[in-house]
Design a protein around this motif. Structure first.
Motif, short mmCIF file in Angstrom:
data_model
loop_
_atom_site.label_atom_id
_atom_site.label_comp_id
_atom_site.label_asym_id
_atom_site.label_seq_id
_atom_site.Cartn_x
_atom_site.Cartn_y
_atom_site.Cartn_z
N SER A 32 32.33 27.62 38.19
CA SER A 32 30.93 27.62 38.62
C SER A 32 30.89 27.94 40.09
O SER A 32 31.65 27.38 40.88
CB SER A 32 30.30 26.23 38.41
N MET A 33 29.98 28.86 40.45
CA MET A 33 29.86 29.24 41.85
C MET A 33 28.41 29.15 42.28
O MET A 33 27.52 29.51 41.51
CB MET A 33 30.32 30.69 42.04
N GLY A 34 28.21 28.71 43.49
CA GLY A 34 26.86 28.66 44.04
C GLY A 34 26.88 29.19 45.46
O GLY A 34 27.75 28.82 46.26
N PHE A 35 25.92 30.08 45.78
CA PHE A 35 25.86 30.65 47.12
C PHE A 35 24.47 30.54 47.71
O PHE A 35 23.47 30.77 47.05
CB PHE A 35 26.28 32.13 47.10
N GLU A 43 33.73 25.98 41.96
CA GLU A 43 34.34 24.85 41.26
C GLU A 43 35.13 25.40 40.08
O GLU A 43 34.57 26.08 39.22
CB GLU A 43 33.27 23.88 40.76
N PHE A 44 36.41 25.10 40.06
CA PHE A 44 37.30 25.59 39.01
C PHE A 44 37.77 24.41 38.17
O PHE A 44 38.18 23.38 38.70
CB PHE A 44 38.52 26.29 39.65
N LYS A 45 37.67 24.56 36.85
CA LYS A 45 38.15 23.49 35.97
C LYS A 45 38.91 24.09 34.79
O LYS A 45 38.43 25.01 34.14
CB LYS A 45 36.95 22.67 35.46
N ALA A 46 40.10 23.59 34.54
CA ALA A 46 40.90 24.09 33.41
C ALA A 46 41.82 22.99 32.90
O ALA A 46 42.19 22.09 33.65
CB ALA A 46 41.74 25.28 33.85
N ASP A 107 43.01 17.46 32.97
CA ASP A 107 42.27 18.61 33.49
C ASP A 107 42.57 18.80 34.97
O ASP A 107 42.73 17.83 35.70
CB ASP A 107 40.76 18.40 33.33
N VAL A 108 42.62 20.05 35.38
CA VAL A 108 42.78 20.37 36.81
C VAL A 108 41.40 20.76 37.33
O VAL A 108 40.71 21.60 36.72
CB VAL A 108 43.76 21.54 37.00
N GLU A 109 41.00 20.15 38.42
CA GLU A 109 39.73 20.50 39.05
C GLU A 109 39.97 20.85 40.51
O GLU A 109 40.57 20.06 41.24
CB GLU A 109 38.74 19.33 38.97
#
Ligand SMILES: [Zn+2]
Length: 164
Positions: A32-35, A43-46, A107-109
Motif C-alpha cells: 500500500s502506498m500513499g503520497f 507499507e509492505f506485507k508478506a 508475516d513480514v511488515e
C-alpha cells in the motif's frame, strides 16, 4: 429491528476478519502506498515464507542467516522492485521492519518513507518484485497519490501502474 441491525453488524465484522485472515497466502504480498505531493509512504506485507523461506521462529544460526539474507534482499532491491519514474528522483528509505510471529505462521511488515523531487501523481510506477523476492507469485498493489487512486495485481516483473 435493532436485533436485525446488530446481527448484520456482527456478520459484517466477521466477514471482514475472515478476509483479513485469508490475506496470509504464501507467495502473495500486499503493498500500500500513499503520497501527498512528492512525499509518501510504502507499507509492505508478506508471509515470512515468501521473504526468507520459513515461518517458525529463527533460533538456529542457519535460520537467522536465512532470515537476515531474505530481509536484506528485500531492502537492497526495493528501489528496483518499486521503480518510480527516473525524472522524479525518488529515494526510498526503510523506516520500520518487523516479523509478526503467530503460532504456525509469520508475516513480514516493512514501512518505507519515499521522498521525491516532483509529485508522484501523474507518473508511472514499474514493479519488479522478483528482483528481491525469489518466491513471490503475486502482489496486490494499492496506491493513493493526491486525488488518484489505483490498484493492480502484479504477477510478473515489468508490470506498471499509471497514476492518471
Ligand atoms: Zn504462513
Amino acid at each position: 429491528m435493532l436485533k436485525v441491525i446488530l446481527f448484520s453488524i456482527t456478520a459484517l465484522s466477521i466477514s471482514v476478519y475472515a478476509q483479513e485472515h485469508k490475506a496470509h497466502v504464501h507467495g502473495a504480498a500486499q503493498v500500500s502506498m500513499g503520497f501527498d505531493g512528492s512525499k509518501g509512504k510504502i507499507e509492505f506485507k508478506a508471509p515470512a515464507e515468501t521473504v526468507f523461506g520459513f515461518e517458525h521462529e529463527a533460533r538456529s544460526k542457519k535460520d537467522r542467516e536465512a532470515k537476515d539474507k531474505g530481509l536484506q534482499a528485500l531492502n537492497d532491491n526495493i528501489s528496483e522492485m518499486i521503480a518510480f519514474d527516473k525524472e522524479l528522483a525518488c529515494e526510498i528509505k526503510m523506516e520500520a521492519s518487523q516479523v509478526n510471529q503467530e503460532k504456525d505462521h509469520a508475516d513480514v511488515e516493512v514501512e518505507y518513507a519515499v521522498t521525491c523531487q516532483k509529485p508522484v501523481a501523474g507518473s508511472t510506477i514499474t514493479f519488479n518484485f522478483k528482483k528481491g523476492l525469489s518466491r513471490i507469485k503475486k502482489v496486490k498493489v494499492e496506491v493513493i497519490a493526491d486525488e488518484v487512486q489505483k490498484s493492480l495485481e502484479v504477477k510478473k516483473n515489468g508490470e506498471s501502474l499509471e497514476l492518471k
